[in-house]
Design a protein around this motif. Structure first.
Motif, short mmCIF file in Angstrom:
data_model
loop_
_atom_site.label_atom_id
_atom_site.label_comp_id
_atom_site.label_asym_id
_atom_site.label_seq_id
_atom_site.Cartn_x
_atom_site.Cartn_y
_atom_site.Cartn_z
N PRO A 534 -11.12 3.16 5.39
CA PRO A 534 -10.00 4.08 5.56
C PRO A 534 -10.40 5.52 5.23
N VAL A 535 -9.69 6.48 5.86
CA VAL A 535 -9.95 7.91 5.67
C VAL A 535 -8.84 8.52 4.84
N GLY A 567 -5.52 -1.50 10.03
CA GLY A 567 -4.39 -0.92 9.31
C GLY A 567 -4.56 -1.05 7.81
N ILE A 568 -3.94 -0.13 7.09
CA ILE A 568 -4.05 -0.12 5.63
C ILE A 568 -3.14 -1.18 5.04
N GLU A 569 -3.73 -2.02 4.19
CA GLU A 569 -2.98 -3.12 3.56
C GLU A 569 -2.33 -2.67 2.27
N HIS A 570 -3.07 -1.99 1.39
CA HIS A 570 -2.47 -1.54 0.14
C HIS A 570 -3.27 -0.38 -0.46
N GLU A 608 -7.84 8.69 -8.90
CA GLU A 608 -8.67 8.05 -7.88
C GLU A 608 -7.84 6.98 -7.20
N LEU A 609 -7.67 7.12 -5.90
CA LEU A 609 -6.94 6.15 -5.10
C LEU A 609 -7.94 5.18 -4.47
N VAL A 610 -7.58 3.92 -4.44
CA VAL A 610 -8.37 2.89 -3.76
C VAL A 610 -7.55 2.41 -2.57
N VAL A 611 -8.11 2.53 -1.37
CA VAL A 611 -7.41 2.21 -0.13
C VAL A 611 -8.13 1.05 0.54
N VAL A 612 -7.40 -0.02 0.86
CA VAL A 612 -8.00 -1.21 1.46
C VAL A 612 -7.30 -1.49 2.79
N ASP A 613 -8.10 -1.74 3.84
CA ASP A 613 -7.49 -2.06 5.13
C ASP A 613 -7.45 -3.57 5.35
N GLY A 614 -6.92 -3.98 6.48
CA GLY A 614 -6.71 -5.39 6.77
C GLY A 614 -7.99 -6.19 6.88
N ALA A 615 -9.11 -5.53 7.14
CA ALA A 615 -10.40 -6.22 7.24
C ALA A 615 -11.14 -6.24 5.91
N GLY A 616 -10.52 -5.67 4.86
CA GLY A 616 -11.17 -5.66 3.56
C GLY A 616 -12.05 -4.46 3.30
N ASN A 617 -12.11 -3.50 4.26
CA ASN A 617 -12.89 -2.28 4.03
C ASN A 617 -12.18 -1.42 2.98
N VAL A 618 -12.97 -0.82 2.10
CA VAL A 618 -12.42 -0.08 0.97
C VAL A 618 -12.87 1.37 1.02
N GLY A 619 -11.92 2.28 0.87
CA GLY A 619 -12.21 3.70 0.72
C GLY A 619 -11.60 4.20 -0.58
N THR A 620 -12.22 5.22 -1.19
CA THR A 620 -11.68 5.79 -2.42
C THR A 620 -11.47 7.29 -2.24
N CYS A 621 -10.52 7.82 -2.97
CA CYS A 621 -10.17 9.24 -2.87
C CYS A 621 -10.01 9.76 -4.30
N PHE A 622 -10.91 10.67 -4.74
CA PHE A 622 -10.91 11.16 -6.11
C PHE A 622 -10.53 12.64 -6.15
N ARG A 623 -9.72 13.03 -7.15
CA ARG A 623 -9.33 14.43 -7.33
C ARG A 623 -9.25 14.73 -8.83
#
Length: 687
Positions: A534-535, A567-570, A608-623
């Protein structure tokens, strides 16, 4: 089909998980029965809550015609109550119902060695599943008890061709009840025939069977009426000793280890309290240790089962032993082969103070038994070699001694399997490569061999999900020569990834004199096409922080997208003590955008946000908005893949931005915002 296992029988614990499983006919005549089931379930849930007997899993399978299922499984007793309360008794049309389809779902969805209770007042419509159900009973070793109210009462049916509420003066035929009796006897359960008004009294067996550490001490079935004498050994660990007798027009005499006797005519005797409901007798016995006897005289078929509660029990499977430095055991997933020897792997559970003295295959008819040779392989496990297997149906009986006893001598004990087994001259082997993909045909290769009489063998392939399948209807076999076939199974295109399906392949000899099966458990897995993470696009950061951080807050808003992926799961917080809220909207290109809004005290300067999509791919967002005295210019961020437009309203940041802009260094945004007494804002996106 063979499965390799370790010595502890794949970690399966017969009594480690109590399951309450109901399979219920929901046709129009069943409203009174459903009400009784509700009361029984509520009693079990309320009385056993917080005790070792509290069920850990609740399963409900409704069936009607032509519908059955879905299987509802929960660990929440309140949800289970709500599911039963939501059942509506209606419809049905013709008399037979899809009872075996509902039972098939329960047998594949419940854990092994479960107690399953089926309620109906109608014959089975799906008789083609008889062999499949018996195969699943043998492999799961589950006990099925039937409550049959149709053989003794009227059925009120609703159907478009019958008129609403019309009473039909038809009962379940004797042959219809016989099918349920055969299934009950195969599993070690009961076929209890009662009227609807008697049903609440009969359901007491459910309460007793839901107790923890339930063990079978003796079980016998007599298909013809005759007098017979049965003996069984009760050890000191057994409590709540109970005998069940299913049949009519019979009498019996109990004799205790001390020599005291009681006849069936004594309802409240010195040895037992006898309760009779329909064709079902419950004997609450005095749990006296020693050798008991019961002599039964009957002119009709009957069954006898003696159970109790004890920590001492056993697990078993027929196996093949592979030789080598570390021997392993391949469990036979079908019936053992007739005409030769056999090996059992037996595991004694519940005590380290017991030793085995005998493991025997006891013919169900009572005409004989085969004793095995025992070899201890450690940790309470034994390999038992049998030089032959009984020709007919049989059960496994275990005898031994418990050294942890109050007696001077070891305490003798006896246990028996509930499930009736049999050998076969037919062997079925099946193999599957990989997983099913939704909408794509999947091939399962199988081989059938016989060491008996050859000829045209009937082939049946069924699955518990109702997936479309094709297979040969017959194979021609020559004695000792294998024949191959293929089952093609197709899961619907909309099948959820992770769905399990149980495929049963049966081979039946000419004249239906012998059958065997192979059981495969397959998983539906959707192909992975989404490999991008995820972006995270930060829209704005507002940081109005004062010298006293506890009196001020900062906020961040970001757009989270997965493009045309799954799609983003959570979205969760890995760092930060603030509040995160998300909403979903449609963005450009009809992509789904998750709007993230975060706010926190300035005392918690990082998120830091952790974003997971329906396929299990993980992206993080730090500020981070952290005050620093570091005057060192940071090197550029070279691995950032997303540039962000950031609006910063902090005055110190605005001044520092202008000062840093004159630098000759090619700075990234996070770099040129770093200076003395500066609020530094940093974004890190892990892709």
């Amino acid at each position: 089909m063979r499965k390799r296992v370790g010595r502890r029988m794949m970690g399966i614990s017969k009594n480690g998980s109590r399951v309450l499983c109901f399979v219920i006919d929901t046709t129009g005549s069943m409203s009174d029965t459903i009400a009784s089931v509700r009361e029984t379930a509520s009693f079990i849930i309320d009385s056993k809550r917080g005790t070792p007997d509290e069920p850990s899993v609740y399963i409900l399978v409704p069936f009607n015609d032509p519908d059955f299922g879905p299987l509802m499984r929960t660990t929440d007793p309140n949800i289970f109550k709500a599911q039963i309360n939501a059942l509506n008794a209606d419809g049905g049309g013709d008399y037979p119902e899809m009872s075996l389809s509902g039972l098939q779902l329960a047998l594949t969805g419940a854990p092994p060695s479960s107690e399953i209770f089926l309620f109906t007042d109608a014959p089975a419509k799906d008789l083609n599943l008889m062999g499949t159900v018996i195969a699943l009973i043998e492999r799961t070793k589950s006990v099925v008890t039937f409550f049959l109210t149709g053989s003794l009462g009227l059925r009120r049916r609703r159907g478009s061709d019958q008129g609403q509420g019309q009473v039909q003066h038809s009962r379940m035929a004797v042959s219809d009840s016989q099918l349920y009796r055969e299934l009950a006897q195969s599993s070690g359960g009961q076929a209890i025939e009662v009227t609807k008004t008697e049903l609440p009294k009969a359901t007491s067996i459910i309460v007793e069977s839901s107790s923890s550490s339930l063990v079978t001490i003796l079980q016998a079935v007599r298909s013809t009426g005759r007098a017979d004498n049965f003996s069984f050994t009760v050890d000191e660990t057994v409590r709540n000793l109970t005998a069940y007798v299913t049949g009519s027009s019979l009498s019996f005499t109990l004799t205790s280890p001390s020599g005291v006797s009681q006849s069936s005519g004594e309802v409240n005797g010195s040895l037992a309290t006898i309760k009779t409901v329909g064709n079902f007798l419950t004997l609450g016995l005095d749990s006296q240790a020693g050798l008991w006897e019961i002599r039964v005289s009957s002119t009709v078929p009957y069954s006898l089962k003696v159970v109790g509660q004890s920590a001492i029990d056993f697990l078993f499977d027929f196996v093949e032993v592979s030789q080598g430095p570390h021997p392993a055991f391949a469990v036979l997933e079908s019936r053992p082969q007739a005409g030769g020897n056999a090996t059992l792997l037996v595991s004694v559970t519940g005590s380290e103070s017991v030793s085995l003295t005998e493991v025997a295959l006891v013919e169900d008819s009572g005409s004989g038994e085969v004793n095995g040779t025992l070899e201890s392989v450690g940790s309470g496990d034994f390999l038992v070699t049998m030089d032959r297997i009984p020709a007919g149906e049989f059960v496994v009986r275990l005898r031994g001694e418990n050294r942890a006893t109050t007696r001077a001598l070891p305490d003798s004990f006896q246990r028996q399997s509930s499930t009736r087994l049999r050998a076969s001259t037919v062997m079925v082997m099946a193999e599957a490569e990989g997983d099913l993909e939704p909408g794509t045909p999947f091939s399962v290769l199988f081989t059938v061999t016989t060491n008996g009489t050859g000829g045209s063998f009937t082939i049946r392939a069924t699955n518990d999900r109702g997936f479309s399948s094709s297979s040969p209807t017959d194979l021609t076999l020559v004695t000792g020569v294998s024949a191959n076939g293929t089952v093609t199974l197709t899961a619907p295109a909309n099948t959820a990834s992770g769905t399990d399906v149980t495929l049963t392949i049966e081979a039946e000899s000419p004249g239906a004199t012998d059958t065997n099966y192979a059981i495969l458990r397959l998983t539906v897995v959707s192909p992975v096409t989404d490999v991008s993470r995820p972006v995270c696009d930060v829209v704005s950061v507002t940081a109005n922080c004062s010298d006293d951080c506890s009196l001020s807050v900062w906020e961040l808003s970001a757009n989270l997208t997965d493009g045309n992926g799954t799609g983003i799961e959570h979205v969760t917080l890995r760092q930060g003590n603030g509040t995160l809220n998300t909403t979903t909207v449609k963005g450009a290109g009809n992509w789904t955008v998750t709007l993230a809004a975060y706010s926190a005290s300035c005392c918690s300067p990082e998120v830091e946000l952790v974003v997971v999509d329906g396929a299990g791919n993980v992206g993080t967002c730090f500020r981070s908005i952290r005050v620093t005295v570091d005057t060192t210019v940071q090197p550029p961020v070279t691995n950032a893949t997303t540039k962000n437009s950031i609006t910063v309203t902090t005055p110190k940041v605005a001044a520092a931005t202008a000062a840093a802009a004159s630098s000759s260094h090619p700075l990234s945004l996070s770099s040129y915002l770093c200076s003395i007494m500066l609020v530094s804002v940093t974004l890190v996106l892990s892709l």
